[in-house]
Motif scaffolding. Structure first.
Motif, PDB file in Angstrom:
ATOM      1  N   GLN A  82       0.850  -1.255  -0.045  1.00  0.00           N
ATOM      2  CA  GLN A  82      -0.027   0.342   0.163  1.00  0.00           C
ATOM      3  C   GLN A  82       0.677   1.359  -0.238  1.00  0.00           C
ATOM      4  N   ASP A  83       0.706   2.676  -0.636  1.00  0.00           N
ATOM      5  CA  ASP A  83       0.834   3.869  -0.781  1.00  0.00           C
ATOM      6  C   ASP A  83       2.577   3.519  -1.134  1.00  0.00           C
ATOM      7  N   GLN A  84       2.927   2.713  -1.715  1.00  0.00           N
ATOM      8  CA  GLN A  84       3.994   2.666  -2.654  1.00  0.00           C
ATOM      9  C   GLN A  84       5.073   3.788  -3.210  1.00  0.00           C
ATOM     10  N   PRO A  85       5.914   4.722  -2.642  1.00  0.00           N
ATOM     11  CA  PRO A  85       6.060   5.972  -3.104  1.00  0.00           C
ATOM     12  C   PRO A  85       6.548   6.500  -4.630  1.00  0.00           C
ATOM     13  N   PHE A  86       6.691   5.418  -5.211  1.00  0.00           N
ATOM     14  CA  PHE A  86       6.454   4.862  -7.052  1.00  0.00           C
ATOM     15  C   PHE A  86       5.637   3.954  -7.499  1.00  0.00           C
ATOM     16  N   TYR A  87       5.317   4.331  -8.953  1.00  0.00           N
ATOM     17  CA  TYR A  87       4.106   2.817  -8.547  1.00  0.00           C
ATOM     18  C   TYR A  87       5.391   1.955  -9.398  1.00  0.00           C
ATOM     19  N   THR A  88       5.642   0.519  -9.512  1.00  0.00           N
ATOM     20  CA  THR A  88       5.715  -0.443  -9.935  1.00  0.00           C
ATOM     21  C   THR A  88       5.129  -1.911 -10.592  1.00  0.00           C
ATOM     22  N   ALA A  89       5.099  -2.200 -11.417  1.00  0.00           N
ATOM     23  CA  ALA A  89       4.244  -3.010 -12.019  1.00  0.00           C
ATOM     24  C   ALA A  89       3.829  -4.383 -10.732  1.00  0.00           C
ATOM     25  N   GLY A  90       1.968  -4.089 -10.301  1.00  0.00           N
ATOM     26  CA  GLY A  90       2.112  -5.210  -9.695  1.00  0.00           C
ATOM     27  C   GLY A  90       2.391  -6.902  -9.955  1.00  0.00           C
ATOM     28  N   GLY A  91       1.749  -7.581  -9.564  1.00  0.00           N
ATOM     29  CA  GLY A  91       1.654  -8.710  -9.785  1.00  0.00           C
ATOM     30  C   GLY A  91       3.253  -9.659  -8.627  1.00  0.00           C
ATOM     31  N   LEU A  92       3.432 -11.218  -8.915  1.00  0.00           N
ATOM     32  CA  LEU A  92       4.536 -11.702  -8.374  1.00  0.00           C
ATOM     33  C   LEU A  92       5.895 -10.608  -8.468  1.00  0.00           C
ATOM     34  N   GLY A  93       6.347 -11.049  -6.953  1.00  0.00           N
ATOM     35  CA  GLY A  93       7.609  -9.476  -7.044  1.00  0.00           C
ATOM     36  C   GLY A  93       7.233  -8.431  -7.155  1.00  0.00           C
ATOM     37  N   ASN A  94       6.132  -8.254  -7.159  1.00  0.00           N
ATOM     38  CA  ASN A  94       6.366  -6.913  -6.647  1.00  0.00           C
ATOM     39  C   ASN A  94       7.185  -5.589  -5.502  1.00  0.00           C
ATOM     40  N   TRP A  95       7.435  -6.604  -4.773  1.00  0.00           N
ATOM     41  CA  TRP A  95       8.233  -5.850  -3.490  1.00  0.00           C
ATOM     42  C   TRP A  95       9.545  -5.845  -4.062  1.00  0.00           C
ATOM     43  N   PRO A  96      10.332  -7.174  -4.058  1.00  0.00           N
ATOM     44  CA  PRO A  96      11.396  -6.920  -4.591  1.00  0.00           C
ATOM     45  C   PRO A  96      11.653  -6.024  -5.665  1.00  0.00           C
ATOM     46  N   ARG A  97      10.830  -5.925  -6.843  1.00  0.00           N
ATOM     47  CA  ARG A  97      11.248  -5.231  -7.965  1.00  0.00           C
ATOM     48  C   ARG A  97      11.274  -4.016  -7.260  1.00  0.00           C
ATOM     49  N   HIS A  98      10.117  -3.169  -6.385  1.00  0.00           N
ATOM     50  CA  HIS A  98       9.869  -1.732  -6.319  1.00  0.00           C
ATOM     51  C   HIS A  98      11.372  -1.674  -5.563  1.00  0.00           C
ATOM     52  N   VAL A  99      11.762  -2.603  -4.479  1.00  0.00           N
ATOM     53  CA  VAL A  99      12.920  -2.149  -4.040  1.00  0.00           C
ATOM     54  C   VAL A  99      13.823  -2.050  -4.781  1.00  0.00           C
ATOM     55  N   VAL A 100      14.312  -2.924  -5.560  1.00  0.00           N
ATOM     56  CA  VAL A 100      15.347  -2.767  -6.063  1.00  0.00           C
ATOM     57  C   VAL A 100      14.994  -1.255  -7.395  1.00  0.00           C
ATOM     58  N   GLU A 101      14.060  -1.253  -7.692  1.00  0.00           N
ATOM     59  CA  GLU A 101      13.743  -0.007  -8.535  1.00  0.00           C
ATOM     60  C   GLU A 101      14.251   1.370  -7.849  1.00  0.00           C
ATOM     61  N   GLY A 102      14.169   0.993  -6.362  1.00  0.00           N
ATOM     62  CA  GLY A 102      14.436   2.537  -5.612  1.00  0.00           C
ATOM     63  C   GLY A 102      15.513   3.008  -5.361  1.00  0.00           C
ATOM     64  N   GLY A 103      15.970   1.057  -4.971  1.00  0.00           N
ATOM     65  CA  GLY A 103      17.631   1.524  -4.703  1.00  0.00           C
ATOM     66  C   GLY A 103      18.332   2.166  -6.027  1.00  0.00           C
ATOM     67  N   PHE A 104      17.909   1.870  -7.456  1.00  0.00           N
ATOM     68  CA  PHE A 104      18.539   2.094  -8.679  1.00  0.00           C
ATOM     69  C   PHE A 104      18.235   4.092  -8.823  1.00  0.00           C
ATOM     70  N   ARG A 105      17.190   4.005  -8.265  1.00  0.00           N
ATOM     71  CA  ARG A 105      16.297   5.706  -8.491  1.00  0.00           C
ATOM     72  C   ARG A 105      17.878   6.770  -7.918  1.00  0.00           C
ATOM     73  N   ILE A 106      18.680   5.649  -6.443  1.00  0.00           N
ATOM     74  CA  ILE A 106      19.641   6.784  -5.840  1.00  0.00           C
ATOM     75  C   ILE A 106      21.053   6.485  -6.631  1.00  0.00           C
ATOM     76  N   TRP A 107      20.930   5.445  -7.021  1.00  0.00           N
ATOM     77  CA  TRP A 107      22.406   5.039  -7.728  1.00  0.00           C
ATOM     78  C   TRP A 107      22.126   6.075  -8.773  1.00  0.00           C
ATOM     79  N   ASP A 108      21.412   6.063  -9.575  1.00  0.00           N
ATOM     80  CA  ASP A 108      20.855   7.175 -11.097  1.00  0.00           C
ATOM     81  C   ASP A 108      20.807   8.788 -10.832  1.00  0.00           C
ATOM     82  N   LEU A 109      20.675   9.000  -9.630  1.00  0.00           N
ATOM     83  CA  LEU A 109      21.120  10.422  -9.537  1.00  0.00           C
ATOM     84  C   LEU A 109      22.456  11.529  -9.813  1.00  0.00           C
ATOM     85  N   ALA A 110      21.990  12.462 -10.176  1.00  0.00           N
ATOM     86  CA  ALA A 110      23.125  13.040 -10.478  1.00  0.00           C
ATOM     87  C   ALA A 110      24.426  13.073  -9.625  1.00  0.00           C
TER      88      ALA A 110
END
Length: 280
Positions: free
Chosen positions: A75-103
């Motif tokens: 619930q209330d994830q800070p940005f959209y990640t496609a749902g279904g199986l593995g939503n949470w770990p994919r969401h976490v990884v996408e968040g990690g790479f959001r930090i990784w990709d900052l200037a």
């Protein structure tokens, strides 16, 4: 400056912004509400021409004890990640790479416990400085799953990563620096000064060049498969959630409460809540 409920934001020295996780009564558990504010603050800072470096730290006795297991992470994830199986770990990884990709470079300042999701958050930062007596690890391997964001082999190598994954044991800050998780460890009372000194040095290089310096290292790691490997690790985390062990642990959390479940988990290891001298 924006008002936040779960983080604090200040500028301790010129060109440096500091974000403090501010749920000390919950050991800075990473709820989606906190994560939403954190990502918003990081992205706002990346757009701010007056800031060159970000420091990320925790209020109270620790950096972060991990994700908020008492909340519904769907619930209330800070940005959209496609749902279904593995939503949470994919969401976490996408968040990690959001930090990784900052200037702008992001520095993790780690003290006390830095566990599970807390270690994933710290590892997503460009530089990591830790207190010598910090406790860093992924105890969730004992009862739930391997990491959502499986960075350990990439920054520590196979053997040390394997030992942590097969025991759930924590390493000290001194060990974390020796093993490659962190750049350097400091005595606890010298950590803040050490981090500010390094942030000031990093901030001396103009951001238009610094973002390229940062990416030059990232591209080498990506060429070796780091981004693809970590994304593939989300499938292992999702698979672990279907094991009988994990389902039994979740049922215990729901029936007896998180504290009881974690105490039972760690009782045979003699650490965490069951250590002779409590550490958290």
């Amino acid at each position: 400056m924006t008002e936040y409920q779960n983080i604090l934001v200040d500028e301790p020295i010129e060109k440096v912004r500091r974000i403090t996780l501010n749920r000390p009564q919950k050991r800075n558990a990473l709820s989606n509400a906190l994560r939403s504010e954190l990502f918003a603050a990081l992205e706002a800072t990346d757009r701010d021409d007056g800031i060159s470096v970000v420091i990320l730290r925790g209020a109270g006795p620790c950096f972060s004890a991990g994700y908020d297991l008492a909340s519904d992470t769907r619930q209330d994830q800070p940005f959209y990640t496609a749902g279904g199986l593995g939503n949470w770990p994919r969401h976490v990884v996408e968040g990690g790479f959001r930090i990784w990709d900052l200037a702008k470079p992001v520095i993790a300042q780690v003290h006390g416990h830095c566990l599970a999701g807390g270690s994933e958050l710290a590892a997503s930062c460009d530089l990591v400085y830790v207190a010598e007596d910090a406790k860093i690890g992924y105890p969730a391997v004992r009862s739930i799953s391997p990491p959502d964001n499986q960075f350990y082999p990439w920054v520590m190598g196979m053997r040390r990563a394997m030992e942590l994954m097969l025991t759930g044991d924590a390493m000290s800050g001194s060990e974390a620096a020796a093993y490659g998780f962190a750049n350097r460890s400091f005595p606890a009372d010298m950590l803040e000064a050490g981090v500010l000194d390094m942030a000031a040095r990093v901030a001396k290089i103009p951001s238009d060049l610094q973002q390229i310096n940062k990416r030059s290292v990232h591209r080498q790691m990506e060429a070796m498969g780091m981004r693809q490997g970590i994304r593939a690790g989300t499938e292992m985390q999702a698979l672990a959630m279907a094991t009988e062990t994990t389902k039994a642990f979740i049922a215990q959390v729901q029936g007896q409460g998180l504290n009881t479940a974690l105490t039972n988990r760690d009782s045979t290891f003699g650490d965490g809540r069951t250590a002779a001298t409590p550490t958290k």
